[in-house]
Write an enzyme that holds these catalytic residues in place. Structure first.
Site, PDB file in Angstrom:
ATOM      1  N   PRO A 190       0.820  -1.232   0.000  1.00  0.00           N
ATOM      2  CA  PRO A 190       0.000   0.000   0.000  1.00  0.00           C
ATOM      3  C   PRO A 190       0.851   1.279   0.000  1.00  0.00           C
ATOM      4  CG  PRO A 190      -0.822  -1.568   1.611  1.00  0.00           C
ATOM      5  CD  PRO A 190       0.505  -2.101   1.132  1.00  0.00           C
ATOM      6  N   GLU A 191       0.560   2.144  -0.946  1.00  0.00           N
ATOM      7  CA  GLU A 191       1.222   3.443  -1.049  1.00  0.00           C
ATOM      8  C   GLU A 191       0.166   4.530  -0.838  1.00  0.00           C
ATOM      9  OE1 GLU A 191       3.751   3.884  -4.485  1.00  0.00           O
ATOM     10  OE2 GLU A 191       4.085   1.738  -4.629  1.00  0.00           O
ATOM     11  N   LYS A 245       2.002   7.158   4.132  1.00  0.00           N
ATOM     12  CA  LYS A 245       1.375   5.832   4.166  1.00  0.00           C
ATOM     13  C   LYS A 245       0.749   5.529   5.533  1.00  0.00           C
ATOM     14  CE  LYS A 245       5.056   4.252   1.077  1.00  0.00           C
ATOM     15  NZ  LYS A 245       6.215   3.347   0.982  1.00  0.00           N
ATOM     16  N   ARG A 266      15.340  -1.477  -4.747  1.00  0.00           N
ATOM     17  CA  ARG A 266      14.024  -1.890  -5.234  1.00  0.00           C
ATOM     18  C   ARG A 266      14.073  -2.089  -6.746  1.00  0.00           C
ATOM     19  NH1 ARG A 266      10.016  -0.326  -1.736  1.00  0.00           N
ATOM     20  NH2 ARG A 266       8.865  -1.963  -2.801  1.00  0.00           N
TER      21      ARG A 266
END
Ligand SMILES: [Zn+2]
Length: 263
Positions: free
Chosen positions: A2-3, A59, A250
């Site tokens: 979730p962002e 977030k 990432r």
């Protein structure tokens, strides 16, 4: 994971389902995700209160209960919310259930348990302690330019750094860079001022559009990177094969033709 757009969607869902009802109980099915509070304390503190309003920063989602107590939710990798009517089956990965007077429940689900649930007295103090930067949708262009003027490193690493700008994660960082046509490994020192302004506009636009689509991957425009990212994915702009690389720890997806690296 979730962002900002996902958490904003949870915020709206919370507002639409779970405000102004008396909390009768809090059931903790897995205390692992509780931070700084025990199962008993959480239930004791929230019982008889009502959730009044919500506030999102990056977030993090904070929910004000009456008498100024805040519930803090962080969705980790797999967290989400589900409102359950009396007869609804409790989801397998429900870790905490807020039980309301009408026997409806709000479940905090989290399969992988990187989420966090806690209580706060003061949200601003918490944000400061965590050292979080301004929210990606609240930040102004001058603030944004200042961040990019002051820091060094690949542009994607700056976008992902929650201490500089809060809310952008791996997926939306790639999307924003694709929109701005900037290679994710470009060093910020090589970005011209007008490119930084373009990046700022891309960030706002992508985040707002993602919120409008309720952060639902299936509803993202086909012209975005999101529906195409991954192995054998093709650039929606030029049709060439997308490439990936590890940047800032990432996996970044990008198009080397549309996102030329300047330095
Ligand atoms: Zn392309």
């Amino acid at each position: 994971m979730p962002e900002l757009p996902d958490v904003e969607t949870f915020k709206r869902y919370f507002d639409a389902t779970s405000l102004h009802q008396r909390i009768e109980n809090v059931e903790v099915r897995d205390a692992y995700i509780l931070k700084g509070i025990s199962t008993r304390e959480l239930a004791r503190e929230l019982k008889e209160r009502r959730f009044k309003s919500t506030r999102r920063h990056g977030k993090h989602l904070c929910v004000r209960a009456d008498h100024d107590l805040w519930l803090r939710l962080h969705f980790g990798m797999t967290g989400s919310l589900q409102y359950l009517k009396c007869q609804d089956h409790t989801p397998k990965y429900a870790r905490v259930l807020f039980v309301f007077a009408n026997n409806h429940r709000l479940a905090f689900e989290d399969q992988r348990k990187f989420g966090e649930v806690g209580l706060l007295k003061d949200v601003d103090e918490f944000l400061q302690k965590r050292g979080l930067g301004p929210d990606a949708l609240d930040i102004s262009l001058p603030q944004f330019k200042e961040i990019f003027g002051k820091h060094r490193g690949p542009v994607k690493t700056i976008l992902l750094n929650q201490k500089l700008i809060a809310g952008i994660g791996n997926i939306y960082a790639d999307e924003i860079l694709f929109r701005a046509r900037i290679h994710p490994a470009t060093h910020v020192s090589a970005l011209k001022e007008k490119t930084v302004a373009k990046l700022f506009r891309a960030a706002r636009d992508i985040l707002k559009k993602a919120i409008e689509a309720n952060a639902d991957m299936d509803r993202m425009p086909k012209s975005w990177l999101l529906p195409h990212r991954g192995k054998d994915g093709k650039c929606p702009r030029c049709g060439r094969e997308l490439k990936s690389a590890t940047i800032g720890g990432r996996t970044a997806w990008f198009c080397t033709h549309c996102q030329r690296r300047t330095s």
